[in-house]
Enzyme design. Sequence first.
Site, PDB file in Angstrom:
ATOM      1  CG  PHE A 154      -0.246   0.323   2.621  1.00 16.71           C
ATOM      2  CD1 PHE A 154      -0.177   1.772   2.699  1.00 16.71           C
ATOM      3  CD2 PHE A 154       0.167  -0.395   3.415  1.00 16.71           C
ATOM      4  CE1 PHE A 154       0.415   2.079   4.120  1.00 16.71           C
ATOM      5  CE2 PHE A 154       0.576  -0.166   4.613  1.00 16.71           C
ATOM      6  CZ  PHE A 154       1.068   1.058   4.887  1.00 16.71           C
ATOM      7  CE  LYS A 178      -3.129  -7.861  -5.012  1.00 18.33           C
ATOM      8  NZ  LYS A 178      -3.316  -7.221  -3.847  1.00 18.33           N
ATOM      9  CD  GLU A 181      -5.471  -6.078   0.071  1.00 16.75           C
ATOM     10  OE1 GLU A 181      -4.734  -5.992  -0.897  1.00 16.75           O
ATOM     11  OE2 GLU A 181      -5.410  -6.561   1.075  1.00 16.75           O
ATOM     12  CE  LYS A 182      -4.028  -2.889   4.220  1.00 19.89           C
ATOM     13  NZ  LYS A 182      -2.693  -3.096   4.668  1.00 19.89           N
ATOM     14  CB  SER A 231       4.392  -7.747   5.478  1.00 19.62           C
ATOM     15  OG  SER A 231       3.446  -8.707   5.324  1.00 19.62           O
ATOM     16  CB  CYS A 286      10.455  -0.431   2.687  1.00 21.89           C
ATOM     17  SG  CYS A 286      11.176   0.160   1.200  1.00 21.89           S
ATOM     18  CD  GLU A 387       7.800  -3.290   8.464  1.00 17.04           C
ATOM     19  OE1 GLU A 387       7.082  -4.293   8.203  1.00 17.04           O
ATOM     20  OE2 GLU A 387       8.239  -2.399   7.600  1.00 17.04           O
TER      21      GLU A 387
HETATM   22  P1  NAD Z   1       1.002  -6.559   3.094  1.00 14.65           P
HETATM   23  O1  NAD Z   1       2.155  -7.822   2.906  1.00 14.65           O
HETATM   24  O2  NAD Z   1       0.125  -6.616   3.804  1.00 14.65           O
HETATM   25  O3  NAD Z   1       0.487  -6.699   1.351  1.00 14.65           O
HETATM   26  C1  NAD Z   1       1.531  -6.696   0.093  1.00 14.65           C
HETATM   27  C2  NAD Z   1       0.639  -7.364  -0.911  1.00 14.65           C
HETATM   28  O4  NAD Z   1       0.345  -8.774  -0.578  1.00 14.65           O
HETATM   29  C3  NAD Z   1      -0.838  -6.869  -1.243  1.00 14.65           C
HETATM   30  O5  NAD Z   1      -1.143  -6.735  -2.627  1.00 14.65           O
HETATM   31  C4  NAD Z   1      -1.762  -8.008  -0.572  1.00 14.65           C
HETATM   32  O6  NAD Z   1      -2.816  -8.096  -1.171  1.00 14.65           O
HETATM   33  C5  NAD Z   1      -0.875  -9.191  -0.507  1.00 14.65           C
HETATM   34  N1  NAD Z   1      -1.045 -10.015   0.521  1.00 14.65           N
HETATM   35  C6  NAD Z   1      -1.403  -9.719   1.811  1.00 14.65           C
HETATM   36  N2  NAD Z   1      -1.727 -10.837   2.415  1.00 14.65           N
HETATM   37  C7  NAD Z   1      -1.685 -11.872   1.858  1.00 14.65           C
HETATM   38  C8  NAD Z   1      -1.530 -13.294   1.848  1.00 14.65           C
HETATM   39  N3  NAD Z   1      -1.659 -13.721   3.176  1.00 14.65           N
HETATM   40  N4  NAD Z   1      -1.251 -14.017   0.807  1.00 14.65           N
HETATM   41  C9  NAD Z   1      -1.136 -13.397  -0.321  1.00 14.65           C
HETATM   42  N5  NAD Z   1      -1.252 -12.133  -0.770  1.00 14.65           N
HETATM   43  C10 NAD Z   1      -1.461 -11.121   0.406  1.00 14.65           C
HETATM   44  O7  NAD Z   1       1.973  -5.269   3.045  1.00 14.65           O
HETATM   45  P2  NAD Z   1       1.349  -3.658   2.970  1.00 14.65           P
HETATM   46  O8  NAD Z   1       0.812  -3.613   4.429  1.00 14.65           O
HETATM   47  O9  NAD Z   1       0.718  -3.594   1.909  1.00 14.65           O
HETATM   48  O10 NAD Z   1       2.638  -2.972   3.083  1.00 14.65           O
HETATM   49  C11 NAD Z   1       3.649  -2.949   3.884  1.00 14.65           C
HETATM   50  C12 NAD Z   1       4.754  -3.889   4.078  1.00 14.65           C
HETATM   51  O11 NAD Z   1       5.550  -3.572   2.871  1.00 14.65           O
HETATM   52  C13 NAD Z   1       5.804  -3.271   4.995  1.00 14.65           C
HETATM   53  O12 NAD Z   1       6.209  -4.514   6.063  1.00 14.65           O
HETATM   54  C14 NAD Z   1       6.885  -2.635   4.558  1.00 14.65           C
HETATM   55  O13 NAD Z   1       8.127  -2.859   5.232  1.00 14.65           O
HETATM   56  C15 NAD Z   1       6.803  -3.532   3.162  1.00 14.65           C
HETATM   57  N6  NAD Z   1       7.671  -2.847   2.042  1.00 14.65           N
HETATM   58  C16 NAD Z   1       8.642  -3.202   1.737  1.00 14.65           C
HETATM   59  C17 NAD Z   1       9.715  -2.815   0.539  1.00 14.65           C
HETATM   60  C18 NAD Z   1      10.809  -3.141   0.284  1.00 14.65           C
HETATM   61  O14 NAD Z   1      11.573  -2.609  -0.570  1.00 14.65           O
HETATM   62  N7  NAD Z   1      11.476  -4.149   0.976  1.00 14.65           N
HETATM   63  C19 NAD Z   1       8.910  -1.666  -0.158  1.00 14.65           C
HETATM   64  C20 NAD Z   1       7.611  -1.175   0.440  1.00 14.65           C
HETATM   65  C21 NAD Z   1       7.134  -1.883   1.394  1.00 14.65           C
END
Ligand code: NAD
Length: 494
Positions: A154, A178, A181-182, A231, A286, A387
């Site tokens: 997101f 993809k 969704e948020k 995450s 991140c 985190e």
């Molecule tokens: P998230 O893991 O909740 O969601 C990321 C994506 O995964 C979304 O598209 C979501 O629909 C999908 N998703 C969520 N749960 C799932 C599941 N159980 N199975 C399959 N798909 C699923 O992350 P978020 O809250 O949207 O983003 C924040 C996180 O992203 C933080 O942990 C941040 O550190 C990380 N992030 C990392 C980087 C990097 O470069 N390392 C960059 C940006 C964000």
Amino acid sequence: MSDPTANRVRNYVNGTWCESTATDFVEAVNPATAEVIGRTPLSPAAEVDAAVRAAEAAFPAWRRVPVADRIQCLFRLRILLQEHLEELARAITVECGKTIGESRAEMQRAMENVEVAGGAPILMQGEFSEDIASGIDEFVIRQPLGVCAGICPFNFPGMIPFWFMPYALACGNTYVVKPSEKVPLTMQKVFALIDQAGFPKGVVNLVNGAQETVDTLLDHPAVRAISFVGSTAVAKHVYARATAGGKRAQCQGGAKNPIIVLPDADPDMTTRITADSGFGCAGQRCLAASLVVTVGDARHWFTDAIVEAAARRVVGNGLDERVQMGPVISAHSKARIEQLVQKGIDQGAKPLVDGRGAAVPGCEQGFFVRPTVLHNLHPDHEITGTELFGPVLGLVEVDTIEEAIAFANRGRYGNMACLFTSSGASARKFRSEVEAGNIGINIGVAAPMAFFPFSGAKESFFGDLHGQGRHAIEFFTQTKVVVERWPKEWSRRF
Ligand code: NAD
């Protein structure tokens, strides 16, 4: 009663906008006002399949389009993105909460990736050795993989798809995005521009949804490569499931980034940059600083200065140009951050600035946490290793650079680590010994430019090739090695 069909976001499949047949939706909410601004369909498997099949059908022709012609679509997209920059930045701020300046910078980063991918004619060139044996030549050809997909978080709804998609397309792959969704609305606008950029039907597709939509992509036999950012728990799941199915995968995970401040650092610069790193984007980068480790005397000047910077920061609706920090993404996220801060205090941390329970005039319903500074963090506190993804800086005091590096290396994550110093020798030691993928020396957000890989280590990254630059070109191509002999007696004499 509000109209349940209002603000539904659509999928874009085979060059056409489609209403999803989903019956389940996630509400997209403006985090500054708590107003519902969109409804994200949880697209069923059949719709994911339709997008992948459209990309699969488009692949044979697209891969044969000469690379110099393929990138013309990217050049047109680059111009369209620039022309619509303000509208895109506004969309990011409204759905994600960051300040309008941060949103403009985000789209700038997205466009830089389109520019670098425009170098594909050179970047995807192969290698050639003449006469590896008498009359025999050997060479490498880089070819596209097929259908590739990107699964996004997101916090950068406009930029993160561009860490991957332009490179995949320039190399001759077809693509499915993809979004989170948020925050589905920015990609609706980006795809309206993609629609005008001249890509053949099916080359670029958009499917909205959440977990099930992702799992359908991960299991789909026609998908050859997955790029994921989110995450760590989900990154691990995506990496395991994608690679079990024989796909390439690059999965970027969470972070808990330390900044180390040595006594010889420039106080003003260090404080200003650390405050921007910890509180910029409401700590939802991140590459946000989360822990500050002061060494020796640095604690005296740094602590007072960061407290002042935290208390001074102007918090509010990111659309207001004067605002320096917006809300966090959701009520759930705000509650989670505030609970973790409380837990830290219960375990012995001391709040020097407590941003909980923030009330922002005019945005009473918004999900605001003001900048928070906790002192006296202990390595064993839960808050030290978790985190938070919010505007909270935890301060730790040590006596030597060795202790500071050991502290930084204790954590499970390895996304970024930064050092503030005026000593070259300390900087050299730090960059060599610290365990993180992105390193900043007198830099607080060590975000690689588009022509460098966006790195990550330990539980912040699963895979080998990263997004952006040459790594992306390698990830989105497979190499074919040809050994070739043409005996001269077979040639007609002229
Ligand atoms: P998230 O893991 O909740 O969601 C990321 C994506 O995964 C979304 O598209 C979501 O629909 C999908 N998703 C969520 N749960 C799932 C599941 N159980 N199975 C399959 N798909 C699923 O992350 P978020 O809250 O949207 O983003 C924040 C996180 O992203 C933080 O942990 C941040 O550190 C990380 N992030 C990392 C980087 C990097 O470069 N390392 C960059 C940006 C964000």
